[in-house]
Design an enzyme around this catalytic site. Structure first.
Site, PDB file in Angstrom:
ATOM      1  N   GLY A 188       0.783  -1.230   0.000  1.00 37.81           N
ATOM      2  CA  GLY A 188       0.000   0.000   0.000  1.00 37.81           C
ATOM      3  C   GLY A 188       0.811   1.274   0.000  1.00 37.81           C
ATOM      4  CB  SER A 189       2.145   3.807  -0.337  1.00 38.72           C
ATOM      5  OG  SER A 189       2.680   5.051   0.034  1.00 38.72           O
ATOM      6  NE  ARG A 190      -0.444  11.449  -1.618  1.00 42.83           N
ATOM      7  CZ  ARG A 190      -0.559  12.559  -0.914  1.00 42.83           C
ATOM      8  NH1 ARG A 190      -0.600  12.512   0.399  1.00 42.83           N
ATOM      9  NH2 ARG A 190      -0.633  13.727  -1.523  1.00 42.83           N
TER      10      ARG A 190
END
Length: 219
Positions: A188-190
């Site tokens: 995950g992250s952005r």
């Protein structure tokens, strides 16, 4: 549903650890501490399922439209604002940022079809993905696509506190198709998307996106 090739090593390690831990606890705990053994078995199995789910690739019908910009990832829209880009563009752009939690599908997809005219990896920090400075200070990989009508779209894969590996498949000069794989961010992250100011945004803060499906904006 299939599993992504980026997960091969992580899944093998997770399975080995699951078998090793439960073999040891079975030997020492099962005879006299049955409840504790089954509790550990349940916890480690849940963690194994979580690791496997990180690399899932669900079957979907993707949105293909040369007049639309589609979401490059699953997640939640956390930013829609006008910004001054820190690379490639000299003029102001419209930024849409999508936060990916560890439970989201982690495959990143091309938001448009076109030529990759810029591809750059940047070392950086590992601030939490929703931190205001994560777009400019975290480890990240930036791509710029030029569509056949001359529009340019920038995507930025951004690492976070948990995401410590960004994978990007796009070299400069590649001609790519909308919704095909751009890359992968482990755990995950952005992802930021920078659009021309005249793009007509179709999402709002808090909306949940599906990579390759949700329309972010129209030309």
């Amino acid at each position: 549903m299939t599993l992504h090739r980026e997960g091969k090593g992580s899944i093998i390690i997770a399975v080995i650890l699951f078998l090793l831990i439960n073999s040891i606890t079975c030997k020492f705990l099962l005879p006299h501490h049955t409840f504790i053994f089954y509790l550990l078995l349940a916890v480690t199995f849940a963690l194994l399922v979580l690791v496997v789910s990180f690399f899932r690739v669900p079957a979907r019908t993707y949105t293909i439209n040369e007049n639309s910009v589609i979401a490059p990832c699953d997640g939640k829209v956390v930013v829609i604002e006008e910004v001054q880009p820190d690379e490639y563009f000299s003029d102001r752009r419209l930024q849409i940022s999508i936060f990916m939690s560890p439970l989201n599908v982690h495959v990143n997809r091309n938001p448009v079809s076109g030529e990759v005219v810029y591809s750059q990896y940047h070392k950086g920090k590992y601030l939490v993905a929703w931190h205001p400075k994560s777009s400019t200070e975290n480890e990240r990989h930036t791509n710029v696509y030029r569509t056949k009508n001359g529009k340019e779209v920038l995507t930025k894969q951004i690492a976070g506190a948990l995401a410590k590996r960004i994978v990007n498949y796009l070299p400069v000069g590649a001609n790519v198709q909308q919704a095909d794989e751009m890359g992968f961010i482990k755990f995950g992250s952005r992802v930021d998307v920078l659009l021309p100011l005249d793009a007509k945004v179709q999402v709002k803060i808090g909306d949940i996106t599906k990579g390759g499906v949700t329309v972010l904006a129209h030309w």
